[in-house]
Scaffold this motif. Sequence first.
Motif, PDB file in Angstrom:
ATOM      1  N   ARG A  25       0.844  -1.199   0.000  1.00  0.00           N
ATOM      2  CA  ARG A  25       0.000   0.000   0.000  1.00  0.00           C
ATOM      3  C   ARG A  25       0.879   1.249   0.000  1.00  0.00           C
ATOM      4  O   ARG A  25       1.770   1.382   0.844  1.00  0.00           O
ATOM      5  CB  ARG A  25      -0.902  -0.001   1.238  1.00  0.00           C
ATOM      6  CG  ARG A  25      -1.752  -1.260   1.357  1.00  0.00           C
ATOM      7  CD  ARG A  25      -2.403  -1.381   2.725  1.00  0.00           C
ATOM      8  NE  ARG A  25      -1.465  -1.315   3.827  1.00  0.00           N
ATOM      9  CZ  ARG A  25      -0.722  -2.333   4.252  1.00  0.00           C
ATOM     10  NH1 ARG A  25      -0.816  -3.517   3.652  1.00  0.00           N
ATOM     11  NH2 ARG A  25       0.108  -2.202   5.266  1.00  0.00           N
ATOM     12  N   SER A  52      -1.294  -1.125  -4.261  1.00  0.00           N
ATOM     13  CA  SER A  52      -2.547  -0.407  -4.053  1.00  0.00           C
ATOM     14  C   SER A  52      -2.180   1.051  -3.816  1.00  0.00           C
ATOM     15  O   SER A  52      -1.490   1.378  -2.839  1.00  0.00           O
ATOM     16  CB  SER A  52      -3.290  -0.973  -2.834  1.00  0.00           C
ATOM     17  OG  SER A  52      -4.437  -0.207  -2.550  1.00  0.00           O
ATOM     18  N   PRO A  84      -5.643   2.604   4.844  1.00  0.00           N
ATOM     19  CA  PRO A  84      -6.267   1.690   3.891  1.00  0.00           C
ATOM     20  C   PRO A  84      -7.241   0.743   4.582  1.00  0.00           C
ATOM     21  O   PRO A  84      -7.108   0.478   5.785  1.00  0.00           O
ATOM     22  CB  PRO A  84      -5.074   0.925   3.307  1.00  0.00           C
ATOM     23  CG  PRO A  84      -4.014   1.026   4.354  1.00  0.00           C
ATOM     24  CD  PRO A  84      -4.216   2.335   5.052  1.00  0.00           C
ATOM     25  N   TRP A  94       0.585   2.449   5.968  1.00  0.00           N
ATOM     26  CA  TRP A  94       1.086   2.506   4.593  1.00  0.00           C
ATOM     27  C   TRP A  94       2.479   1.904   4.554  1.00  0.00           C
ATOM     28  O   TRP A  94       3.350   2.289   5.348  1.00  0.00           O
ATOM     29  CB  TRP A  94       1.128   3.950   4.093  1.00  0.00           C
ATOM     30  CG  TRP A  94      -0.199   4.626   4.169  1.00  0.00           C
ATOM     31  CD1 TRP A  94      -0.641   5.481   5.138  1.00  0.00           C
ATOM     32  CD2 TRP A  94      -1.289   4.452   3.261  1.00  0.00           C
ATOM     33  NE1 TRP A  94      -1.933   5.858   4.884  1.00  0.00           N
ATOM     34  CE2 TRP A  94      -2.366   5.253   3.738  1.00  0.00           C
ATOM     35  CE3 TRP A  94      -1.476   3.721   2.085  1.00  0.00           C
ATOM     36  CZ2 TRP A  94      -3.597   5.331   3.084  1.00  0.00           C
ATOM     37  CZ3 TRP A  94      -2.685   3.797   1.429  1.00  0.00           C
ATOM     38  CH2 TRP A  94      -3.735   4.590   1.924  1.00  0.00           C
TER      39      TRP A  94
END
Length: 258
Positions: A25, A52, A84, A94
């Motif tokens: 992420r 992502s 997320p 993250w």
Amino acid sequence: MDHTPVHTPVQLPVLHWGRQDAPRRVLLLHGLTSAAACWWHVADELADAGWSVTAPDLRGHGLAPRTRRYDIDGFVADVLLLRPPAQPHGTPAWDLVIGHSLGGLVATAAASADHGWAGRLLLLDPVITVREEAVEGFVRSISAEVRDADPEEMLRENPRWHPEDAYLKAQAARRTTPYVVETFLRGNAPWSYEKTLATYPHPVTVLAADPLHSPAFTAGEGRRIQSIKTDFHWSVVEGAGHSVYRDNPAAVTAAVRT
């Protein structure tokens, strides 16, 4: 009575590339007078590589809410709320946060305030230091950019940019206002986050603009931080101006892989 400003966060609009459930992420934070859409090239490449990818419009930019103040702590309060979905327990929110210019400053301050927010920082010519005597010059030049944003002129001045970069940057600049620029610069300067970055407990990489193009992140800053922080790495992107990810998106995606 305590007159310390209360930094009430705002909900930031976000763009997303790639699968929401991808195993890695990354959060992308844009610079002053830009917007989430300006990350299109880097974001699309990272999504293709299995990340992502999320990018917000920061307060006062793009479609984000406008506020009375633009304190650095306000920007930080906003981005710390971004996490997320289905985040694995015990891992950073993250895996990577990439910040350009103002976004690099915000990423530094946010990650230092919450060590569980970012597992690694990649900062693109971050503005971690601004001296008082430089403020009015920045106000004049950036306010003029907001008033006179023209994609064709931007392309002439930045021949390395893709035409899409110029049009998205001009659109983002027109959506910003001189009030945002003036309030942010005059309300926060002078500032220095050099020690903050040097003591952040996770890895940091900085890609600085070429010395021929007036970088925001200086060689002096790089050497001083590197002398203190063992997991800090910085390099110059040859030929790149301040907008490193527009001038050389491949250098950014290479740094992510590294």
